[in-house]
Design an enzyme around this catalytic site. Structure first.
Site, PDB file in Angstrom:
ATOM      1  N   VAL A  81       6.780  26.210  57.419  1.00 18.45           N
ATOM      2  CA  VAL A  81       7.208  26.460  58.792  1.00 18.45           C
ATOM      3  C   VAL A  81       8.796  26.831  58.364  1.00 18.45           C
ATOM      4  O   VAL A  81       9.433  25.971  57.575  1.00 18.45           O
ATOM      5  CB  VAL A  81       7.316  25.585  60.026  1.00 18.45           C
ATOM      6  CG1 VAL A  81       8.109  26.122  61.087  1.00 18.45           C
ATOM      7  CG2 VAL A  81       5.901  25.229  60.104  1.00 18.45           C
ATOM      8  N   ASP A 192       2.434  39.834  43.284  1.00 19.01           N
ATOM      9  CA  ASP A 192       2.211  39.887  44.775  1.00 19.01           C
ATOM     10  C   ASP A 192       3.168  41.207  45.275  1.00 19.01           C
ATOM     11  O   ASP A 192       3.773  40.625  46.739  1.00 19.01           O
ATOM     12  CB  ASP A 192       2.168  38.433  45.386  1.00 19.01           C
ATOM     13  CG  ASP A 192       1.475  38.673  46.906  1.00 19.01           C
ATOM     14  OD1 ASP A 192       0.560  39.613  47.062  1.00 19.01           O
ATOM     15  OD2 ASP A 192       1.633  37.631  47.717  1.00 19.01           O
ATOM     16  N   THR A 388      16.734  27.227  16.631  1.00 21.08           N
ATOM     17  CA  THR A 388      18.110  28.182  16.518  1.00 21.08           C
ATOM     18  C   THR A 388      17.748  29.882  16.515  1.00 21.08           C
ATOM     19  O   THR A 388      16.363  29.881  16.195  1.00 21.08           O
ATOM     20  CB  THR A 388      18.970  28.103  15.392  1.00 21.08           C
ATOM     21  OG1 THR A 388      18.596  28.107  14.211  1.00 21.08           O
ATOM     22  CG2 THR A 388      19.585  26.358  15.562  1.00 21.08           C
ATOM     23  N   GLU A 393      16.369  37.566  14.934  1.00 22.16           N
ATOM     24  CA  GLU A 393      15.869  37.218  16.089  1.00 22.16           C
ATOM     25  C   GLU A 393      16.271  37.617  17.453  1.00 22.16           C
ATOM     26  O   GLU A 393      15.638  38.003  18.404  1.00 22.16           O
ATOM     27  CB  GLU A 393      15.637  35.628  16.092  1.00 22.16           C
ATOM     28  CG  GLU A 393      14.607  34.990  14.989  1.00 22.16           C
ATOM     29  CD  GLU A 393      14.429  33.477  14.846  1.00 22.16           C
ATOM     30  OE1 GLU A 393      13.464  33.046  14.679  1.00 22.16           O
ATOM     31  OE2 GLU A 393      15.598  32.960  14.937  1.00 22.16           O
ATOM     32  N   ASN A 422      28.525  29.032  13.449  1.00 21.31           N
ATOM     33  CA  ASN A 422      27.851  28.786  12.253  1.00 21.31           C
ATOM     34  C   ASN A 422      26.700  29.616  11.983  1.00 21.31           C
ATOM     35  O   ASN A 422      25.809  29.413  11.103  1.00 21.31           O
ATOM     36  CB  ASN A 422      27.020  27.551  12.499  1.00 21.31           C
ATOM     37  CG  ASN A 422      26.052  27.394  13.397  1.00 21.31           C
ATOM     38  OD1 ASN A 422      25.897  28.301  14.321  1.00 21.31           O
ATOM     39  ND2 ASN A 422      25.241  26.359  13.531  1.00 21.31           N
ATOM     40  N   ASP A 454      38.109  14.553  31.200  1.00 17.67           N
ATOM     41  CA  ASP A 454      39.175  13.427  31.554  1.00 17.67           C
ATOM     42  C   ASP A 454      38.576  12.220  31.128  1.00 17.67           C
ATOM     43  O   ASP A 454      38.281  11.420  31.867  1.00 17.67           O
ATOM     44  CB  ASP A 454      39.284  13.606  33.320  1.00 17.67           C
ATOM     45  CG  ASP A 454      40.155  12.515  33.711  1.00 17.67           C
ATOM     46  OD1 ASP A 454      41.004  12.052  32.978  1.00 17.67           O
ATOM     47  OD2 ASP A 454      40.265  12.232  34.813  1.00 17.67           O
ATOM     48  N   TYR A 460      43.531  13.918  35.451  1.00 16.75           N
ATOM     49  CA  TYR A 460      44.026  14.880  34.764  1.00 16.75           C
ATOM     50  C   TYR A 460      43.639  15.211  33.231  1.00 16.75           C
ATOM     51  O   TYR A 460      43.098  14.151  32.831  1.00 16.75           O
ATOM     52  CB  TYR A 460      45.622  14.886  34.542  1.00 16.75           C
ATOM     53  CG  TYR A 460      46.446  14.579  35.790  1.00 16.75           C
ATOM     54  CD1 TYR A 460      46.934  15.689  36.359  1.00 16.75           C
ATOM     55  CD2 TYR A 460      46.735  13.398  36.305  1.00 16.75           C
ATOM     56  CE1 TYR A 460      47.569  15.649  37.781  1.00 16.75           C
ATOM     57  CE2 TYR A 460      47.484  13.406  37.638  1.00 16.75           C
ATOM     58  CZ  TYR A 460      47.996  14.440  38.191  1.00 16.75           C
ATOM     59  OH  TYR A 460      48.587  14.273  39.279  1.00 16.75           O
TER      60      TYR A 460
END
Length: 523
Positions: A81, A192, A388, A393, A422, A454, A460
């Site tokens: 609903v 659908d 990786t 790729e 890297n 922090d 801060y």
């Protein structure tokens, strides 16, 4: 990935959802902004006590009524609903679909709900796809909060207009195909597609169109074959009935919609469902009855190519967008829009390292359902299962998604995502670079990222703390740390408070509710 920031938010949706404002039953939704949506003041979210783990969503249960006030019923369907709901913090209105857990009678039902949540999270942020705002589970129900589509069904609007031109039909089809092109490029088959699952955001003349109801949708990889028969009778492709299909089935369904848009009746019709299926398998399409003799040859050519019974010969979404009939009014691009993931990578390239580290932290806090789609895309690109992605790729993966890039552009994207430099993209880098920027609207994600920097909980971020965090992620690119701080430090006190951090994270991000979306006009 873990749930460290998962705040009872995410979501889910289900098959046959109630249709807002027009009594139907689809995953209706689209946020009718009752007030302009500006970011709320940046303040740390209050700590909340987590409830027991829910068996459907697999994370702490939470009361939807703690964040939303439920209003009038908008619609009712087989599984749920839908009510109008109002967010207490902002006064914005959404649709909340409630699914009774007693109706999820077996493991498959629960998996269907979870998958739909994952897919909606994956697609959220695309301009013409209904946006999932959050999902909540309590003892008895799962509640899905999503955009409120107050404009009703697309075809109801067309019928109310009484007439429209081929040009208007082409404009509509272009939007619908662009939506599905986005889905396919992001590894999702809808399964659908039908007129009832396209709703209008508002009752305005130029209201944006929204695709809804991802209850039958699935993630897919190129070449993957599906066998289960799903969908709505008139729109099912012949290969679905033969239990061997892929994303091409969505194009067939849109071809059926185009046929109906042009002549008012479905191409395959019979008194019974079996009769409809037999007509679909026969593949005979009527182009001789009225009004087909006066419909343009280009329109008929496109319908034929979308309703080709051989899925290998059928047009792809990208090819449909390049068809002369769809481009006739000059608004369609010569090439399909860049896929969403590529756009996100381009945006990520422009961010500074401070922001990239924060995004890595946020990526680590997202729930499994939020990043499932990106996880599947990563696995699809990582062809050697090394964990990786190499340059080659990445090149092949983008090509499979239909994105054509020059060697230079691929190299640029590689450099953008490869945060530690890297030469490869690891899983964390990929999620951080490709997750949708709307995750930054979630206060709990931002606060967790701030807390990561922090270290001493002073409220801060200092020069030393930022330097430590960048070093931790291998992202100290030689820029002076004080220079980075000064870019963000609004009050010039030499450190970054939470409000300044939030402003930096949101700066330059696209408006999550842009006023200028793809518009429709019925002429």
């Amino acid at each position: 990935m873990g749930n460290c920031c998962s705040h009872g938010r995410d979501s889910d949706d289900n098959k046959e959802e109630p249709r807002p404002e027009n009594g139907g039953g689809g995953v209706g939704a689209a946020e009718a902004s009752v007030r302009a949506s500006k970011h709320p003041p940046a303040s740390p979210p209050p700590a909340t006590k987590q409830g027991p783990i829910g068996p459907v969503l697999g994370r702490p249960m939470e009361d939807v009524k703690s964040s939303y006030t439920l209003g009038k019923e908008l619609g009712r369907g087989q599984f749920g609903v839908t009510h109008l709901c109002t967010q207490k913090a902002t006064g914005l209105q959404f649709a909340c679909k409630t699914i009774a857990k007693r109706k999820l009678v077996n493991k498959e039902d629960i998996e269907d709900v979870r998958r739909e949540v994952q897919i909606m999270h994956h697609l959220t942020g695309q301009p013409n796809i209904v946006e999932l705002k959050g999902a909540y589970e309590d003892k008895h129900s799962v509640h899905l909060v999503m955009e409120l589509c107050a404009g009703g069904e697309l075809f109801d609007r067309i019928i109310a207009k009484g007439h429209y031109s081929e040009r208007a039909a082409a404009s509509l089809l272009r939007t619908i195909v662009q939506i599905i092109h986005t889905c396919h490029s992001m590894g999702v088959i809808h399964r659908d597609l039908k007129p009832e699952n396209f709703l209008l955001l508002s009752k305005d003349e130029n209201s944006p169109l929204k695709a809804t109801d991802f209850g039958l949708s699935v993630f897919y990889k190129p070449g993957e074959v599906f066998k289960d028969i799903v969908g709505s009778a008139y729109y099912i492709a012949p290969e679905v009935l033969r239990r061997k299909y892929g994303p091409e089935a969505d194009i067939w369904s849109i071809g059926v919609m185009l046929y109906i848009l042009l002549c008012g009746v479905p191409p395959f019709w019979a008194e019974s469902e079996n009769g409809i299926f037999n007509a679909i398998l026969s593949g005979q399409v009527d182009f001789s009855s009225d009004p087909w003799p006066v419909i343009s040859p280009q329109a008929k050519d496109l319908v034929r190519k979308m309703l080709n019974s051989d899925p290998k010969q059928r047009l792809t979404a990208a090819q449909v967008l390049n068809h002369p009939w769809i481009k006739e009014d000059g608004e369609a691009p010569d090439v399909p829009l860049d896929n969403a993931v590529m756009s996100r990578l381009k945006q990520f390239k422009a961010m500074n390292n401070f922001k990239k580290v924060a995004l890595r932290v946020i990526a680590g806090c997202l729930s499994e359902e939020e990043i499932m789609g990106l996880k599947e895309m990563f696995k699809g690109m990582d062809t050697d299962n090394s964990g990786t992605i190499t340059l080659e790729e990445l090149r092949q993966g983008l090509a499979k998604q239909g994105t054509r890039l020059s060697e230079y552009e691929v190299q640029q994207l590689m450099e953008a995502a490869d945060a530690d430099g890297n030469g490869t993209i690891d899983y964390g880098e990929f999620i951080a670079a490709t997750m949708h920027i709307n995750r930054l609207d979630r206060e709990e994600h931002l606060y967790s990222a701030f807390q990561h920097f922090d270290k001493d909980n002073s409220g801060y971020i200092t020069t030393e703390e930022l330097e430590q965090a960048l070093r931790e992620f291998g992202m100290n690119d030689g820029r002076d740390i004080k220079e980075i701080i000064s870019e963000v430090d609004g009050d010039n006190d030499g450190r970054i408070n939470y409000e300044e951090f939030v402003a930096m994270m949101r700066k330059g991000n696209p408006d999550p509710n842009p006023k200028k979306r793809r518009e429709l006009s019925f002429k």
